[in-house]
Write a protein that holds these residues in place. Structure first.
Motif, short mmCIF file in Angstrom:
data_model
loop_
_atom_site.label_atom_id
_atom_site.label_comp_id
_atom_site.label_asym_id
_atom_site.label_seq_id
_atom_site.Cartn_x
_atom_site.Cartn_y
_atom_site.Cartn_z
N GLU A 256 1.14 -1.16 -0.37
CA GLU A 256 0.29 0.36 -0.02
C GLU A 256 1.04 1.13 -0.24
N GLY A 257 1.82 1.20 0.90
CA GLY A 257 2.91 2.36 1.09
C GLY A 257 3.58 2.74 -0.65
N VAL A 260 1.23 4.42 -3.27
CA VAL A 260 1.13 5.81 -3.12
C VAL A 260 2.73 6.32 -3.64
N LEU A 261 3.32 5.94 -3.54
CA LEU A 261 4.95 6.57 -3.97
C LEU A 261 4.29 6.08 -5.34
N GLN A 263 2.36 5.69 -7.36
CA GLN A 263 0.51 7.06 -7.65
C GLN A 263 1.74 8.83 -7.62
N ILE A 264 1.69 8.68 -7.59
CA ILE A 264 2.56 10.51 -7.56
C ILE A 264 3.87 10.60 -8.13
#
Length: 846
Positions: A256-257, A260-261, A263-264
Motif C-alpha cells: 500500500e505504501g 502511494v509512492l 502513484q505520485i
C-alpha cells in the motif's frame, strides 16, 4: 508505404533526435518508477517474512503506564504462555526511544528511527531476535548492546563507554556486545540499543510488565493451535496473531505504501509525457510541412489519404519503439539510482535483487509507441488532407489566420469554463473545492494551450519595440520570426507554460503557507527557546527540573498532554487538557484571555478554550465533575476562558494536578524564556543543564519556524526536482523548433547574409527568437500558476491562522531568468548552424 516511412526515419535522424529524447525521458520515468517500486516492495516483503521466520505467534498490548487497565503483559502471563503445549519459548519485549551519541556528541540516526529494547535470553542464554558478532547481551543495568551499523558509525569497541539518552537524562553505559538484526528501526537507518530487561521495563513501562511477546514453536507444533490456546490467557488490552499472518499484513502495508509512492511518481511521469506530446506533435508537423511536395507527389501517383496518414503513424511508431527501448534501459538505471539515493535521507533499503517484471516492459513499450503515435496522428491527418495540386505549388503549408478561428473559439470556451470552476472551487470548502479546482485547472490549462497561438502575436508585439530598440535589425527579425508560425510558437511555448504553471502554483502555495506559519510562530511564542526530543517523543520530568534550575532562565512551562473524562461516572467524553506552569505560561506563550484570569491556575482552577466553553456551555465560576485516568474523581473550577492557540490545545491545568494522577507525565515540549533573550551563551547554558543529551533539541525562534515550515520547503524541493523532467523536455522542444526553423529558412538566411547581415547578428537573431518564445511560455505559466495557487490556498485558508496570499516575487523573477537562460542555451546549436550556412548554397535551397 512501410519502406517510405522507414526511409523517412533514416533520412531525418538528426531532426527526430529531440523527439526520441522527449519520449525516452518520459518512458524512463515511467519504467524506472515501476521497477523501483517493485524492487523496494520485494525487498521489504522478503525482510518482513525473514523477521517472522522463527515467530509462531506474536502478542501485542496497548500498554499505558497511566492506565491501570492497560498495564501490558505481566511476567505471570508470560510464564503461563511459555508452559503451553507446543511452545518452545516465549520472549517478553518492551521498547521505546533510545538515542546514541557518536564520537562528536551528536545523535546517530534521525531521531524517529532510534529505538531501545530489552535483551531477552532464553534457556540457552541467547535471544533469537539478535545475532551477536562480538561480545554478548547486557546482563547488568550498566551495560548495553548495540547494532553493528551504529557501532561502525560511532567507531565503538566492546568494553568502551557509550553515551545513551532515553526520555530521561543521558548516561554512559559499557558496551557489552555488537549484534545484527532485522529490526525495522535499524533498517530505516536508525539505531537499536538493548538494555537488561529490568532496566528497559523501568525506563519504558513499569517493572514486571512487557508490551509484546514473541512465541517460538516446538518442532512439529501447529502455530494456529498455539494461537488458539494462548488467546484466553491474555489481558483485555492485548491481542495475538500468528507470525505468518503478521508477515502477510506487513507485506500488504508495504504494498500500500509503495502504491502511494508509485502513484505520485507516475503522476509526474504523466506530466512529462504530456509536455512531450507537444514536442512530438510539433516535430511531425514541421517534418510533414517540409515534405509537402513529396506527399503531393505520392498522392499524385496513387497514394490514398489513409496511406499517407498510416505512413506518418508508422514513422512515429518506429521512433517511439526506438525511444521506448532506450528509455526502458535508462529507467532501470534510474531505479538503481533512486534506490542508492535513499541513503541521502538516512534510509536503508534491505538487500535484494533488482526486480524487472512484465509490467514495466509493457508500460515502456505502450507509453513510448502510443504516445508518439497519438502526437503524430493529427499532423499525419492534416498532411493527408492537402490537395496534391495545392501542395505542389507551395513548399510550406503555413496556417492562415482564418484557420485559427475554430481553434480560438474552442480555447476561449475551455478557458472560461475552467476559470469558472477554479473560482467556484476557491469559494467552496475542503475536498469538494479542491476537486473543482483540479477539474477547472485541467480545462483552463487545455484552453490556454489552445489559445496560445492567438496570444502569441499581441503579447510578443508588446516586447518587439524593446527588441528593436536594443538589438536593432536582429531584434526586429527575431520578433517577426517568433510570430511567423503561431501554431509552432504556441506548441513550443506550451511545454514551458505547463511546467511553470505547476512550479509557480506550488511556489505560491508553499511560500504563503510558510509565511503564515512563521507569522503564527512569531505572534504566539514569547519564549526564546523550545525544547523537545529529537524523535518527537516525550521528555522526562528531569528535563523540566533541569531547565528550571538553569542559569539565566526567567520562565519555564511545559506543554504536557493530560486527558480526562468529563463526568463523575467516568463514562463521559474525553477532554484534552494541557499541563502548564502557572505564572510562567503567559510569559512563554501568548494566551489571549477572553474572560477571567490565568492567575487562577495557581489556585487549582482551569482555563478553557473559547470554543470548548461554547460547546459545553461552561462559564467562569462553573464547577465541572471529572474522572482522571487513574480512576479517581474530582471537581475542576473554570477560572478563565481563553482564545484558542496553535501552540496550546484544550483545557489548561496546573502540572501539579496533572502529575498527581499520572505515573509518567507525557511532555512533548518545554518553552523557556531567558534573561537577555537568544544568545549563544544562553543556548549553551540550557544544553549544559540538560547534561549534553544528544537526543534533546534546543530550538530558537528561527528553528521553531523551520520545524513547522521546514517540511513544506522539503516537499517543494522534491516537487521541483520531479518537475525538472518536464522542463528538460520543454527545453528540447525549444531546441527542436529552432533547429527546424533554421532548416526551413535556409534560403531566407542566405539572402540576409548576402545583403549584409553578418554571422554575429544571425546568431543574435536566433538567440533572441528563442528567448522571446521561452519568456512568452514562462509568462503564461506564471500567470496561470499564480491563479491556481491562490485558488487552492483559499480552500485551506480557514485551517491556517494568519493565512494571507503571498506572491513570491523573488522566485518568479528567478523563473523568468531561468526561462530566458533556457532560451539562450536551447539556441546555441541552431544559432551556430544558422551562422555557418554557406550563403550561396542557402540561396539555392528550395
Amino acid at each position: 508505404m512501410f519502406r517510405t516511412a522507414l526511409r523517412n526515419v533514416l533520412a531525418h535522424k538528426a531532426r527526430l533526435l529531440m523527439t526520441v529524447l522527449a519520449v525516452m525521458l518520459g518512458v524512463a520515468f515511467v519504467s524506472g518508477t515501476l521497477v523501483f517500486a517493485d524492487t523496494l516492495s520485494n525487498a521489504f516483503r522478503n525482510q518482513s517474512a525473514k523477521s517472522y521466520d522463527d515467530v509462531a505467534v506474536a502478542v501485542t498490548s496497548y500498554a499505558d503506564p497511566n492506565d491501570a487497565d492497560a498495564s501490558g503483559i505481566s511476567q505471570k502471563h508470560l510464564d503461563r504462555i511459555g508452559e503451553l503445549d507446543g511452545v518452545a519459548a516465549a520472549y517478553g519485549r518492551v521498547s521505546g526511544f533510545a538515542g546514541v551519541a557518536g564520537s562528536d556528541g551528536k545523535l546517530i540516526g534521525a531521531g524517529w528511527s532510534n529505538k531501545g529494547s530489552n535483551f531477552a535470553p532464553g534457556k540457552d542464554g541467547k535471544d533469537p531476535a539478535y545475532t551477536f558478532t562480538d561480545g554478548s547481551g547486557p546482563v547488568k543495568d550498566s551495560q548495553i548492546a548495540l547494532d553493528k551499523d551504529s557501532v561502525d558509525t560511532g567507531r565503538f569497541k566492546v568494553g568502551e563507554k557509550v553515551r545513551v539518552a532515553t526520555n530521561g537524562p543521558a548516561k554512559d553505559y559499557t558496551l557489552s556486545g555488537v549484534f545484527t538484526t532485522q529490526d525495522g528501526a535499524v533498517n530505516a537507518g536508525g539505531s537499536l540499543v538493548l538494555f537488561d530487561t529490568g532496566l528497559a521495563q523501568k525506563q519504558y513501562l513499569k517493572p514486571g510488565f512487557f508490551t509484546d511477546v514473541t512465541v517460538t514453536a516446538a518442532p512439529g507444533a501447529d502455530d494456529a493451535a498455539i494461537l488458539k490456546a494462548l488467546t484466553p490467557l491474555l489481558p483485555e488490552s492485548a491481542e495475538a496473531s500468528t507470525g505468518q499472518a503478521l508477515a502477510q499484513k506487513q507485506a500488504e502495508q508495504i504494498e500500500e505504501g509503495m502504491g502511494v509512492l508509485k502513484q505520485i511518481l507516475l503522476g509526474f511521469a504523466a506530466i512529462a509525457l504530456f509536455v512531450g506530446i507537444f514536442l512530438i506533435s510539433n516535430t511531425f508537423t514541421m517534418l510533414v510541412a517540409q515534405r509537402t511536395k513529396e506527399i503531393a507527389l505520392m498522392r499524385a501517383v496513387g497514394a490514398s489519404r489513409k496511406q499517407i496518414t498510416r505512413s506518418v503513424l508508422v514513422e512515429a511508431a518506429l521512433v517511439g519503439l526506438a525511444a521506448a527501448a532506450v528509455g526502458f534501459l535508462i529507467g532501470i538505471g534510474l531505479a538503481v539510482g533512486l534506490r542508492s539515493g535513499m541513503a541521502a535521507f538516512d534510509m536503508k533499503v534491505p538487500a535484494g535483487p533488482l526486480v524487472i517484471g512484465a509490467s514495466p516492459v509493457i508500460a515502456a513499450l505502450s507509453v513510448g509507441v502510443l504516445i508518439t503515435m497519438l502526437a503524430a496522428w493529427l499532423p499525419g491527418r492534416r498532411a493527408a488532407k492537402i490537395p496534391p495540386v495545392a501542395a505542389m505549388n507551395s513548399v510550406h503549408a503555413v496556417a492562415t489566420t482564418k484557420s485559427l478561428v475554430l481553434r480560438n473559439s474552442i480555447g476561449s470556451v475551455l478557458t472560461a469554463a475552467g476559470s469558472a470552476l477554479i473560482v467556484g472551487g476557491a469559494a467552496a470548502e475542503g475536498d469538494t473545492g479542491r476537486m473543482m479546482i483540479a477539474g477547472g485547472a485541467f480545462l483552463a490549462l487545455l484552453g490556454v494551450i489552445v489559445l496560445i497561438p492567438m496570444l502569441a502575436r499581441p503579447v510578443i508585439a508588446l516586447v518587439r519595440p524593446l527588441l528593436i530598440g536594443v538589438f536593432g535589425v536582429a531584434g526586429k527579425l527575431a520578433g517577426q520570426n517568433a510570430v511567423r508560425n503561431p501554431r509552432r510558437t504556441g506548441a513550443t511555448a506550451s511545454a514551458l507554460a505547463i511546467g511553470l504553471t505547476l512550479v509557480t502554483g506550488l511556489s505560491v502555495l508553499g511560500v504563503t503557507v510558510g509565511e503564515a506559519i512563521a507569522k503564527t510562530t512569531t505572534d504566539n511564542i514569547k519564549a526564546d527557546y523550545m525544547v523537545m526530543m529529537a524523535g518527537g517523543g516525550a521528555l522526562d520530568e528531569s528535563a523540566l527540573s533541569a531547565l528550571e534550575k538553569a542559569p539565566g532562565v526567567s520562565a519555564v512551562s511545559p506543554e504536557q498532554d493530560f486527558p480526562f473524562r468529563v463526568g463523575s461516572a467516568g463514562a463521559g467524553d474525553y477532554e484534552l487538557a494541557t499541563g502548564v506552569t502557572p505564572g510562567s505560561i503567559d510569559k512563554v506563550l501568548n494566551v489571549p484571555v477572553v474572560n477571567g484570569s490565568l492567575d487562577t491556575l495557581a489556585k487549582g482552577e482551569v482555563a478553557v478554550p473559547e470554543d470548548t466553553a461554547k460547546e459545553r456551555d461552561w462559564k467562569v465560576g462553573d464547577s465541572v465533575a471529572v474522572t482522571f485516568n487513574d480512576k479517581k474523581k474530582g471537581t475542576l473550577k473554570v477560572g478563565a476562558v481563553y482564545k484558542g492557540s496553535e501552540f496550546l490545545s484544550g483545557v489548561l491545568i496546573d502540572t501539579k494536578i496533572a502529575n498527581a494522577h499520572e505515573a509518567k507525565p507525557y511532555i512533548p515540549n518545554i518553552f523557556v524564556k531567558m534573561n537577555g533573550g537568544e544568545s549563544a551563551a544562553n543556548e549553551k547554558a540550557l544544553l549544559d543543564a540538560l547534561g549534553g543529551n544528544p537526543a534533546i533539541k534546543v530550538m530558537d525562534q528561527q528553528d521553531i519556524r523551520d520545524q513547522f515550515g521546514g517540511e513544506i520547503n522539503i516537499m517543494l524541493n522534491i516537487l521541483y526536482g520531479l518537475l525538472a523532467m518536464a522542463l528538460i523536455i520543454a527545453v528540447l522542444g525549444v531546441v527542436n523548433t529552432l533547429a527546424m526553423s533554421v532548416f526551413e529558412r535556409q534560403q531566407e538566411i542566405g539572402m540576409l547574409r548576402a545583403i549584409g547581415l553578418d554571422r554575429r547578428r544571425v546568431k543574435r537573431m536566433v538567440r533572441l527568437e528563442a528567448v522571446v518564445i521561452s519568456l512568452f511560455g514562462a509568462t503564461v505559466g506564471i500567470v496561470l500558476g499564480s491563479f491556481l495557487g491562490w485558488a487552492i490556498g483559499e480552500t485551506i485558508a480557514d485551517k491556517i491562522p494568519g493565512y494571507e496570499l503571498v506572491l513570491p516575487w523573488d522566485r518568479i523573477a528567478i523563473f523568468l531568468a531561468l526561462a530566458g537562460l533556457v532560451g539562450v542555451l536551447a539556441s546555441l546549436w541552431p544559432a551556430r548552424s544558422a551562422a555557418r550556412l554557406n550563403m550561396l548554397n542557402a540561396i539555392k535551397t528550395e
